[in-house]
Design a protein around this motif. Structure first.
Motif, PDB file in Angstrom:
ATOM      1  N   GLU B  15     -36.203  51.170  -3.583  1.00 18.71           N
ATOM      2  CA  GLU B  15     -37.573  50.606  -3.180  1.00 18.71           C
ATOM      3  C   GLU B  15     -37.318  49.969  -2.015  1.00 18.71           C
ATOM      4  OE1 GLU B  15     -38.638  48.083  -6.170  1.00 18.71           O
ATOM      5  OE2 GLU B  15     -38.103  46.340  -4.995  1.00 18.71           O
ATOM      6  N   ARG B  17     -38.452  46.845   0.859  1.00 22.11           N
ATOM      7  CA  ARG B  17     -39.097  45.284   0.875  1.00 22.11           C
ATOM      8  C   ARG B  17     -39.258  44.918   2.183  1.00 22.11           C
ATOM      9  NH1 ARG B  17     -34.665  42.871  -4.034  1.00 22.11           N
ATOM     10  NH2 ARG B  17     -35.717  44.010  -5.455  1.00 22.11           N
ATOM     11  N   THR B  36     -32.629  49.213  -7.098  1.00 20.35           N
ATOM     12  CA  THR B  36     -32.968  48.496  -8.479  1.00 20.35           C
ATOM     13  C   THR B  36     -32.897  49.541  -9.694  1.00 20.35           C
ATOM     14  OG1 THR B  36     -35.106  49.011  -8.278  1.00 20.35           O
ATOM     15  CG2 THR B  36     -34.351  46.983  -7.211  1.00 20.35           C
ATOM     16  N   GLU B  78     -40.444  40.972  -1.476  1.00 18.18           N
ATOM     17  CA  GLU B  78     -40.941  41.767  -2.344  1.00 18.18           C
ATOM     18  C   GLU B  78     -41.297  43.447  -1.791  1.00 18.18           C
ATOM     19  OE1 GLU B  78     -44.350  40.014  -4.280  1.00 18.18           O
ATOM     20  OE2 GLU B  78     -43.084  38.284  -4.858  1.00 18.18           O
ATOM     21  N   ARG B  79     -41.234  44.430  -2.828  1.00 15.17           N
ATOM     22  CA  ARG B  79     -41.640  45.668  -2.613  1.00 15.17           C
ATOM     23  C   ARG B  79     -42.817  45.652  -1.869  1.00 15.17           C
ATOM     24  NH1 ARG B  79     -43.137  49.397  -7.492  1.00 15.17           N
ATOM     25  NH2 ARG B  79     -40.962  48.945  -8.203  1.00 15.17           N
ATOM     26  N   TRP B 108     -43.963  51.123  -2.210  1.00 13.07           N
ATOM     27  CA  TRP B 108     -42.904  52.014  -1.456  1.00 13.07           C
ATOM     28  C   TRP B 108     -41.755  51.908  -2.629  1.00 13.07           C
ATOM     29  CZ3 TRP B 108     -42.294  51.157   4.545  1.00 13.07           C
ATOM     30  CH2 TRP B 108     -43.728  51.138   4.964  1.00 13.07           C
ATOM     31  N   SER B 109     -41.572  52.889  -3.366  1.00 12.75           N
ATOM     32  CA  SER B 109     -40.654  52.859  -4.504  1.00 12.75           C
ATOM     33  C   SER B 109     -40.502  54.311  -4.958  1.00 12.75           C
ATOM     34  CB  SER B 109     -40.692  51.955  -5.383  1.00 12.75           C
ATOM     35  OG  SER B 109     -41.699  52.436  -6.316  1.00 12.75           O
ATOM     36  N   SER B 112     -41.778  53.750 -10.399  1.00  8.75           N
ATOM     37  CA  SER B 112     -42.636  52.751 -10.596  1.00  8.75           C
ATOM     38  C   SER B 112     -43.018  52.664 -12.294  1.00  8.75           C
ATOM     39  CB  SER B 112     -43.775  52.609  -9.950  1.00  8.75           C
ATOM     40  OG  SER B 112     -44.834  53.559 -10.366  1.00  8.75           O
TER      41      SER B 112
END
Lengths: 344, 344
Positions: B15, B17, B36, B78-79, B108-109, B112
């Protein structure tokens, strides 16, 4: 047919003309008093003695070359225009009779004449004085009711609140159910007058620190309606304290009408305006018949219910006082609507 | 109940950040890519593989401290958030099944997960590509249809017309019957693209002399609708050429989003705005369900009638390309809506 109430009508009378286009600040040099013959009304026409002449800040705009207002500008060498109240002294029209109280756009003169349909007959007993007919009420009512759509529960801020439009706008908001009406004006005395006599809930002198700070104090939960007569800092501050979906009725730009026009051009904080979803509506009111009717209908009712006062200043001394009264108006020295008593 | 389409789902994924609050200009230092664990969906949840990530200039605003947008800001550590398209790979919900195409604000990952009601199921056959679902169409439609109320005969000016919103806004105006649609963009190539591919009647590069001069040339009778994505000089010029009662839908302030915010704050020429009776409506669209529906209803119909194209750029190379794509977007290097292809 002809009626006559004019045994004492003079053969010559005075009018005030603009001497030169207005650039920069207005001075007494822009005016001259000229004597001209009093005409006989032709068929279908009337001769009217001017009793009161209305003054407004917008008249200065009309003296400037290239004024964008879609009404005839005031031209050098010609009589200044504007609203006036008068009494018919001779009539060659079936529409009006000598003695009738009439309103027209006859301008700065002691007498005027023209086709009867340029003069609107008024009911002399509707209000305590005929000057109640000479006001910027149609503008204030149109702005508050139709543009800002002020209603129950609204927190309202009026800038230039002691002026001809503002002194009526705040009262209109209150009569339409606003929760709180805040005003600003150019002196502590005027601010006190707004609260003590016009029923504003709170008011301040805009010389007294940043406007945005005063608004945050007086409207901690934000404003729902902004009625602007000034522009410049007033507008910028109102954007900062506006509640989501606040309605802005932009009526005047006094900050730019007195001297440098660009002083009235505020910066628009786009990000804040976008996130608050503001509705910004600059407007002009040209006193269309339906706008005049809507104003009188509500004004008369609220006035006779004892909920509305008519703040006005009558300048005594006759037509020659009009130029200095116009300068005093732009200088913020009057309260409410301003007229010059022309007749005796 | 549970469905599974995830034999090849990795146990860890990437992701992006935000590393620090945005002050001044955005740089690559504001981003970091972090690996992650890929979670298992809990009861009622789904696991979704991200296929495409949407990018928009407003994301930069959300990185700034004190951003006034009423949506969650992007916080350091944070993401990054934002709209994404994906495919359900595991479902522990009756609402969605593995293989479903879904849209969400998952950010942005590469993967999810969350409650199924945070994911909206899409019809994969409605458009030639799923990226047609990732657009600023709801904003463009709401602004043109509901705020500006564009209709038959209007002369329309769109600033930032090659961007994600602007490239759709001009087409919406044309489909709703506008008489003439004019656009501006940041290069000659983009201006040509507006006319050649998006059906604009005229377009110009706003580096090519004062905007007000170009507008006077291209809209000699004035503009009825202004859809602004830029602010600054664009807004000031539009006020000068606005027809009476023109409607301004103010959607963005790109001039202030890239670097110094106050660069986007135009001066408001109050006298002109008042005499033209402009309706100035800054607005934001938060993609409410009814706004999304209205957009898809019209977009799908106009698209299948062959009256509408979907200008978009897909940035290849996976999630790690997203930071540089965001910088390129703010630098004006893309046309239309922009997405990053995250999945294969």
């Amino acid at each position: 047919m002809s009626t006559d109430n004019s045994r004492r009508t003079p053969t010559r009378a005075r009018e005030v003309r603009l001497t030169k286009p207005l650039e920069g600040a207005l001075t007494l040099d822009h005016f001259e008093v000229v004597e001209t013959p009093v005409p006989d009304p032709a068929d279908g026409e009337v001769l009217v003695r001017t009793d009161h002449l209305s003054l407004a800040a917008a008249y200065a705009d009309l003296m400037r070359p290239g004024c964008p207002l879609p009404v005839p500008p005031f031209l050098p060498g010609e009589r200044l225009g504007g609203a006036a109240l008068g009494t018919v002294v001779r009539s060659a029209s079936a529409e009006l009779a000598a003695g009738d109280l009439v309103q027209s756009m006859s301008g700065w003169s002691e007498y005027s004449s023209g086709p009867a349909d340029r003069y609107v007959k008024l009911a002399p007993d509707l209000f305590p004085s005929p000057v109640y007919f000479l006001s910027q009420g149609p503008t204030a009512y149109y702005g508050m009711a139709d543009i800002a759509r002020v209603g129950a529960g609204d927190v309202v801020y009026v800038s230039g609140a002691a002026g001809g439009v503002g002194s009526l706008a705040g009262q209109i908001a209150r009569c339409r159910g606003a929760a709180r009406v805040i005003g600003s004006a150019g002196s502590k005395e005027k601010a006190a007058y707004l609260v003590d006599e016009l029923g504003y809930d709170a008011a301040f002198d805009y010389h007294d620190g940043p406007v945005v700070d005063r608004l945050r104090d007086l409207a901690p939960d934000g404003i729902d309606v902004f009625f602007d007569n000034v522009g410049g800092e007033q507008f910028e501050a109102a954007v900062q304290v506006a509640s989501p979906h606040a309605r802005f009725a932009l009526c005047g730009a006094l900050a730019g009408q007195i001297g440098d026009a660009s002083a009235g051009h505020p910066r628009l904080d786009l990000m804040r305006a976008i996130t608050r979803h503001l509705e910004i509506r600059p407007f002009a009111c040209y006193h269309l018949p339906e706008q005049i009717s809507a104003w009188y209908e509500h004004f008369a009712r609220w006035y006779h219910e004892g909920r509305f006062v008519f703040p006005h200043t009558v300048v005594e001394g006759g037509l020659p006082r009009a130029p200095e009264a116009m300068l005093a108006l732009l200088d913020g020295r009057y309260r409410g609507n301003v007229s010059v008593r022309v007749g005796d």
